[in-house]
Scaffold this motif. Sequence first.
Motif, PDB file in Angstrom:
ATOM      1  N   GLY A  53       6.828  27.582   2.655  1.00  0.00           N
ATOM      2  CA  GLY A  53       7.459  26.684   3.626  1.00  0.00           C
ATOM      3  C   GLY A  53       6.471  25.862   4.447  1.00  0.00           C
ATOM      4  O   GLY A  53       6.803  24.744   4.861  1.00  0.00           O
ATOM      5  N   ARG A  56       5.647  22.660   2.534  1.00  0.00           N
ATOM      6  CA  ARG A  56       6.863  21.836   2.551  1.00  0.00           C
ATOM      7  C   ARG A  56       7.022  21.130   3.898  1.00  0.00           C
ATOM      8  O   ARG A  56       7.186  19.910   3.966  1.00  0.00           O
ATOM      9  CB  ARG A  56       8.059  22.770   2.279  1.00  0.00           C
ATOM     10  N   ASP A  57       6.934  21.910   4.983  1.00  0.00           N
ATOM     11  CA  ASP A  57       7.185  21.341   6.307  1.00  0.00           C
ATOM     12  C   ASP A  57       6.103  20.339   6.705  1.00  0.00           C
ATOM     13  O   ASP A  57       6.408  19.304   7.296  1.00  0.00           O
ATOM     14  CB  ASP A  57       7.304  22.460   7.349  1.00  0.00           C
ATOM     15  N   ASP A  66       5.841  29.244  10.170  1.00  0.00           N
ATOM     16  CA  ASP A  66       4.665  30.095   9.955  1.00  0.00           C
ATOM     17  C   ASP A  66       3.925  29.597   8.721  1.00  0.00           C
ATOM     18  O   ASP A  66       4.431  28.768   7.971  1.00  0.00           O
ATOM     19  CB  ASP A  66       5.067  31.571   9.789  1.00  0.00           C
ATOM     20  N   ARG A 143       8.032  32.004  -9.797  1.00  0.00           N
ATOM     21  CA  ARG A 143       8.862  33.113  -9.318  1.00  0.00           C
ATOM     22  C   ARG A 143       9.531  32.748  -7.988  1.00  0.00           C
ATOM     23  O   ARG A 143      10.380  33.455  -7.484  1.00  0.00           O
ATOM     24  CB  ARG A 143       8.021  34.379  -9.155  1.00  0.00           C
ATOM     25  N   ASN A 149       9.776  24.783  -2.208  1.00  0.00           N
ATOM     26  CA  ASN A 149       9.145  25.962  -1.592  1.00  0.00           C
ATOM     27  C   ASN A 149       7.993  26.490  -2.443  1.00  0.00           C
ATOM     28  O   ASN A 149       7.483  27.578  -2.187  1.00  0.00           O
ATOM     29  CB  ASN A 149      10.173  27.097  -1.433  1.00  0.00           C
ATOM     30  N   ASP A 188      18.795  37.272  -7.900  1.00  0.00           N
ATOM     31  CA  ASP A 188      18.819  37.475  -6.456  1.00  0.00           C
ATOM     32  C   ASP A 188      19.890  36.571  -5.827  1.00  0.00           C
ATOM     33  O   ASP A 188      19.654  35.385  -5.565  1.00  0.00           O
ATOM     34  CB  ASP A 188      17.442  37.145  -5.858  1.00  0.00           C
ATOM     35  N   PHE A 198      18.610  25.875   3.428  1.00  0.00           N
ATOM     36  CA  PHE A 198      17.518  24.886   3.421  1.00  0.00           C
ATOM     37  C   PHE A 198      18.068  23.468   3.312  1.00  0.00           C
ATOM     38  O   PHE A 198      17.546  22.549   3.948  1.00  0.00           O
ATOM     39  CB  PHE A 198      16.527  25.174   2.286  1.00  0.00           C
ATOM     40  N   ARG A 201      19.164  22.655   6.808  1.00  0.00           N
ATOM     41  CA  ARG A 201      18.049  22.529   7.758  1.00  0.00           C
ATOM     42  C   ARG A 201      17.278  21.238   7.565  1.00  0.00           C
ATOM     43  O   ARG A 201      16.855  20.597   8.512  1.00  0.00           O
ATOM     44  CB  ARG A 201      17.079  23.704   7.577  1.00  0.00           C
ATOM     45  N   ARG A 228      19.675  42.278   3.844  1.00  0.00           N
ATOM     46  CA  ARG A 228      19.147  40.931   3.576  1.00  0.00           C
ATOM     47  C   ARG A 228      20.165  39.873   3.964  1.00  0.00           C
ATOM     48  O   ARG A 228      19.820  38.828   4.509  1.00  0.00           O
ATOM     49  CB  ARG A 228      18.777  40.802   2.099  1.00  0.00           C
ATOM     50  N   GLU A 235      19.349  33.906  10.372  1.00  0.00           N
ATOM     51  CA  GLU A 235      18.499  32.720  10.208  1.00  0.00           C
ATOM     52  C   GLU A 235      19.304  31.433  10.375  1.00  0.00           C
ATOM     53  O   GLU A 235      18.828  30.466  10.943  1.00  0.00           O
ATOM     54  CB  GLU A 235      17.848  32.702   8.806  1.00  0.00           C
TER      55      GLU A 235
HETATM   56  P1  ATP Z   1      10.938  29.250   6.819  1.00  0.00           P
HETATM   57  O1  ATP Z   1       9.910  30.327   7.106  1.00  0.00           O
HETATM   58  O2  ATP Z   1      10.675  27.945   7.484  1.00  0.00           O
HETATM   59  O3  ATP Z   1      12.345  29.734   6.989  1.00  0.00           O
HETATM   60  P2  ATP Z   1       9.983  29.535   4.128  1.00  0.00           P
HETATM   61  O4  ATP Z   1      10.066  28.620   2.936  1.00  0.00           O
HETATM   62  O5  ATP Z   1       8.624  29.896   4.611  1.00  0.00           O
HETATM   63  O6  ATP Z   1      10.853  28.878   5.259  1.00  0.00           O
HETATM   64  P3  ATP Z   1      10.444  32.350   3.865  1.00  0.00           P
HETATM   65  O7  ATP Z   1      11.747  33.070   3.893  1.00  0.00           O
HETATM   66  O8  ATP Z   1       9.478  32.571   4.973  1.00  0.00           O
HETATM   67  O9  ATP Z   1      10.817  30.818   3.738  1.00  0.00           O
HETATM   68  O10 ATP Z   1       9.770  32.679   2.470  1.00  0.00           O
HETATM   69  C1  ATP Z   1       8.455  32.234   2.134  1.00  0.00           C
HETATM   70  C2  ATP Z   1       8.412  31.769   0.682  1.00  0.00           C
HETATM   71  O11 ATP Z   1       8.685  32.856  -0.195  1.00  0.00           O
HETATM   72  C3  ATP Z   1       9.431  30.699   0.324  1.00  0.00           C
HETATM   73  O12 ATP Z   1       8.948  29.394   0.628  1.00  0.00           O
HETATM   74  C4  ATP Z   1       9.616  30.906  -1.162  1.00  0.00           C
HETATM   75  O13 ATP Z   1       8.587  30.274  -1.887  1.00  0.00           O
HETATM   76  C5  ATP Z   1       9.451  32.413  -1.310  1.00  0.00           C
HETATM   77  N1  ATP Z   1      10.740  33.130  -1.266  1.00  0.00           N
HETATM   78  C6  ATP Z   1      11.380  33.613  -0.175  1.00  0.00           C
HETATM   79  N2  ATP Z   1      12.528  34.211  -0.509  1.00  0.00           N
HETATM   80  C7  ATP Z   1      12.627  34.110  -1.852  1.00  0.00           C
HETATM   81  C8  ATP Z   1      13.588  34.546  -2.805  1.00  0.00           C
HETATM   82  N3  ATP Z   1      14.682  35.195  -2.427  1.00  0.00           N
HETATM   83  N4  ATP Z   1      13.337  34.275  -4.114  1.00  0.00           N
HETATM   84  C9  ATP Z   1      12.223  33.630  -4.504  1.00  0.00           C
HETATM   85  N5  ATP Z   1      11.297  33.185  -3.659  1.00  0.00           N
HETATM   86  C10 ATP Z   1      11.475  33.421  -2.356  1.00  0.00           C
END
Ligand code: ATP
Length: 428
Positions: A53, A56-57, A66, A143, A149, A188, A198, A201, A228, A235
């Motif tokens: 993330g 991306r951000d 983070d 994966r 992301n 999943d 997303f 958001r 979960r 969230e």
């Molecule tokens: P934010 O922290 O802003 O909500 P993020 O993209 O960092 O967004 P996180 O939940 O912190 O989301 O997860 C970090 C990363 O892990 C994601 O960007 C993604 O690449 C991977 N990820 C998270 N959850 C999954 C999932 N269920 N399946 C596959 N990949 C995942």
Amino acid sequence: MPLIPPRESLQPAEPVILPRAAHSISRSRIDPHTLQVLYRLHRAGHLAYLVGGGVRDLLLGRTPKDFDVGTNATPQQVKRLFRNCFLVGRRFRLAHVRFGPDELVEVATFRRQATAEDLPEDPGDHHLLAENVFGTPREDAYRRDFTINALFYDIATFSIIDHVGGLADLEARRLRVIGDPLVRFNEDPVRMLRALEFAARLDFALDETTREGIYARALLIAEAAPARIREELLELFRHAVAGKVLRQAQACGLLEPLLAGYEGDDATFALLDRLDSRTRDGVKINESLVLAALFLSRFLRQCPPKTDLPIGEVLELANLDLDLHCGYFRIAHGIRHQARELLVGCYRLGRGRGHRGERRFLQHPATPQALELFQLWLEASGGDRQLAAAWHNALSQPDTPAPAAAERKNPPRRRRRGGKRRRTPPPA
Ligand code: ATP
Ligand code: MG
């Protein structure tokens, strides 16, 4: 043989690489501790990428929540490089590099999806191994959940590495699952909820196959681990997209498993929109407020304030409304209790002023928040805002007597003879 080749084979074998001059990510926007970790990994001869993330951000010009680091160093190697490093997680072994009491940088070794050959003979260990099979950066990108992301920022060259077509999707403002959505949602089901989250958001459109995948697999969400779902649901509220996402979740059949069977209604979504706009204004949410907001509409339908039921009965109805959800999601008793206070508080507020026990109600610690929720409810449902104003007045001047009983539907009940009486001091 499948007619459509899997997505991975549609992507070029070589990643798209965007050199420093061709993108907008400046190191000044990356947290200094994360940079420190990236540099040290790189100096020790490992690959060191900013992942997920954060990339991306930054590319979207937003402030990341983070920063996560991906590397080909194993968790043990990471631990040896940093004195302040702790390995955490059994299912997904991660290195936490701590800076002071509050800050940590999460470092994950590149992983790939486990295949049947990777798994040990003892099926009891499968879940431990399935998420801990190390892989190449490309496998690590595949994966992940969505193309946007799965972008990497390489500290060695300051370039962006894109294995999955995420840059094109960012440009088109499109949210797309990596690979076949049906397969990825089977693996999943929580990804379906994350897809809606997303898209809302970032104000992105859902890619058509991703949307169809959600419709096709919606019922699977019931099989996801309750903990979960509970976390992803929160969230939505933290990111102020609960109204928008839960409306869509209802449209695609995802909502009932999220709310332990409650199918939602327009009044609830309108209330959640108000709550979201309050969150966007910077007011923090908590889980009891979330629960009360989710179930307030149904609760007030069951006991409309004008019915003036005994409070014991109202409490029971509030409990009934919350029990199923809180039981399924194993929500702590304290949070459930607070949510119940908010529901009952809204009922009392809806009855108007001048009822028995008003003084105590005004002093109750949950009443100010119940009034906040009630006010949002009035705004969302076009109710009488004067009522909220009257209660605000009462809260700011608790010693002012309540208006005359004319406002009351029922006169206060007489104390039963022989019942408990306050002891009056003997006459002097
Ligand atoms: P934010 O922290 O802003 O909500 P993020 O993209 O960092 O967004 P996180 O939940 O912190 O989301 O997860 C970090 C990363 O892990 C994601 O960007 C993604 O690449 C991977 N990820 C998270 N959850 C999954 C999932 N269920 N399946 C596959 N990949 C995942
Ligand atoms: Mg994150």
